[in-house]
Design a protein around this motif. Structure first.
Motif, mmCIF file in Angstrom:
data_model
loop_
_atom_site.group_PDB
_atom_site.id
_atom_site.type_symbol
_atom_site.label_atom_id
_atom_site.label_comp_id
_atom_site.label_asym_id
_atom_site.label_seq_id
_atom_site.Cartn_x
_atom_site.Cartn_y
_atom_site.Cartn_z
ATOM 1 N N CYS A 170 76.114 -69.539 -13.225
ATOM 2 C CA CYS A 170 75.591 -70.847 -12.929
ATOM 3 C C CYS A 170 75.216 -71.035 -11.349
ATOM 4 O O CYS A 170 74.414 -71.651 -11.247
ATOM 5 C CB CYS A 170 76.781 -71.870 -13.279
ATOM 6 S SG CYS A 170 76.224 -73.574 -13.335
ATOM 7 N N TYR A 171 75.843 -70.203 -10.535
ATOM 8 C CA TYR A 171 75.672 -70.573 -8.988
ATOM 9 C C TYR A 171 74.179 -70.104 -9.001
ATOM 10 O O TYR A 171 73.495 -70.367 -8.248
ATOM 11 C CB TYR A 171 76.474 -69.927 -8.139
ATOM 12 C CG TYR A 171 76.242 -69.831 -6.934
ATOM 13 C CD1 TYR A 171 76.568 -70.814 -6.040
ATOM 14 C CD2 TYR A 171 75.590 -68.758 -6.127
ATOM 15 C CE1 TYR A 171 76.103 -70.825 -4.716
ATOM 16 C CE2 TYR A 171 75.459 -68.614 -4.957
ATOM 17 C CZ TYR A 171 75.638 -69.568 -3.988
ATOM 18 O OH TYR A 171 75.350 -69.668 -2.810
ATOM 19 N N LEU A 172 73.904 -68.762 -9.139
ATOM 20 C CA LEU A 172 72.866 -68.128 -9.021
ATOM 21 C C LEU A 172 71.617 -68.849 -9.696
ATOM 22 O O LEU A 172 70.280 -68.998 -9.529
ATOM 23 C CB LEU A 172 72.792 -66.555 -9.525
ATOM 24 C CG LEU A 172 73.591 -65.685 -8.783
ATOM 25 C CD1 LEU A 172 73.530 -64.254 -9.275
ATOM 26 C CD2 LEU A 172 73.087 -65.627 -7.238
ATOM 27 N N LEU A 193 84.525 -74.424 -17.219
ATOM 28 C CA LEU A 193 84.926 -75.134 -16.206
ATOM 29 C C LEU A 193 84.803 -74.170 -14.888
ATOM 30 O O LEU A 193 84.178 -74.545 -13.872
ATOM 31 C CB LEU A 193 86.570 -75.193 -15.966
ATOM 32 C CG LEU A 193 87.199 -75.639 -14.665
ATOM 33 C CD1 LEU A 193 86.790 -76.971 -14.399
ATOM 34 C CD2 LEU A 193 88.895 -75.524 -14.924
ATOM 35 N N SER A 194 84.647 -72.807 -15.192
ATOM 36 C CA SER A 194 84.138 -71.797 -14.294
ATOM 37 C C SER A 194 82.787 -71.846 -13.872
ATOM 38 O O SER A 194 82.170 -71.798 -12.684
ATOM 39 C CB SER A 194 84.352 -70.308 -14.591
ATOM 40 O OG SER A 194 84.051 -69.516 -13.801
ATOM 41 N N ALA A 195 81.822 -72.187 -14.736
ATOM 42 C CA ALA A 195 80.462 -72.373 -14.712
ATOM 43 C C ALA A 195 80.189 -73.825 -13.762
ATOM 44 O O ALA A 195 79.312 -73.931 -13.145
ATOM 45 C CB ALA A 195 79.605 -72.581 -16.123
ATOM 46 N N LEU A 196 81.160 -74.814 -14.407
ATOM 47 C CA LEU A 196 80.806 -76.177 -13.484
ATOM 48 C C LEU A 196 81.223 -75.902 -12.331
ATOM 49 O O LEU A 196 80.319 -76.639 -11.171
ATOM 50 C CB LEU A 196 81.836 -77.089 -14.231
ATOM 51 C CG LEU A 196 81.681 -78.526 -13.647
ATOM 52 C CD1 LEU A 196 80.408 -79.060 -13.669
ATOM 53 C CD2 LEU A 196 82.779 -79.492 -14.130
ATOM 54 N N ALA A 197 82.333 -75.123 -11.804
ATOM 55 C CA ALA A 197 82.518 -74.853 -10.259
ATOM 56 C C ALA A 197 81.351 -74.146 -9.627
ATOM 57 O O ALA A 197 81.030 -74.374 -8.530
ATOM 58 C CB ALA A 197 83.953 -74.083 -10.159
ATOM 59 N N GLY A 198 80.901 -73.046 -10.147
ATOM 60 C CA GLY A 198 79.654 -72.396 -9.582
ATOM 61 C C GLY A 198 78.523 -73.570 -9.569
ATOM 62 O O GLY A 198 77.802 -73.120 -8.217
#
Length: 127
Positions: A109-111, A41-46
């Motif tokens: 994931c954002y980067l 979930l954290s990676a999906l948010a990023g």
């Protein structure tokens, strides 16, 4: 003719955004499979923090084209970049305020999604 040019530019930008979304989705699935739902979930948010502002920018920046609309083109690029920056700030604030998950997957994931436009010439043939 200018509508055709705007549509071609918008479609090229959307292809990069779709590739970003695919990479972010794949990374989220990987984090979910390896470390569980909170990390996924954290990676999906990023990924969403990277993809959604770029989609808005592509929509605004390529809404006009042609020599007669050159002033509008420049204005929409500036407006698109400002909206993209503000939307990124708001989405990060929401993520930090609402998510009680580790932030390492979010930033990873954002980067990773941000690297896609820089490497886009490697994936897409330019016409």
């Amino acid at each position: 003719m200018s509508k055709v040019l705007a549509r071609r530019g918008r479609w090229s930008a959307y292809r990069i955004v779709l590739l970003q979304a695919a990479v972010a989705g794949g990374t989220s699935i990987l984090f979910f499979a390896l470390w569980g739902a909170q990390y996924g979930l954290s990676a999906l948010a990023g990924g969403l923090i990277a993809v959604l502002p770029n989609f808005v920018f592509a929509t605004l920046a390529f809404s006009h084209a042609g020599a007669k609309a050159s002033g509008k083109v420049v204005w929409m690029f500036f407006l698109g970049e400002a909206v993209k920056l503000l939307l990124t700030i708001v989405l990060f604030a929401i993520a930090f305020g609402m998510l009680k998950t580790p932030f390492m997957p979010l930033f990873s994931c954002y980067l990773l999604a941000l690297l896609i436009p820089w490497t886009a010439p490697l994936y897409f043939k330019q016409n």
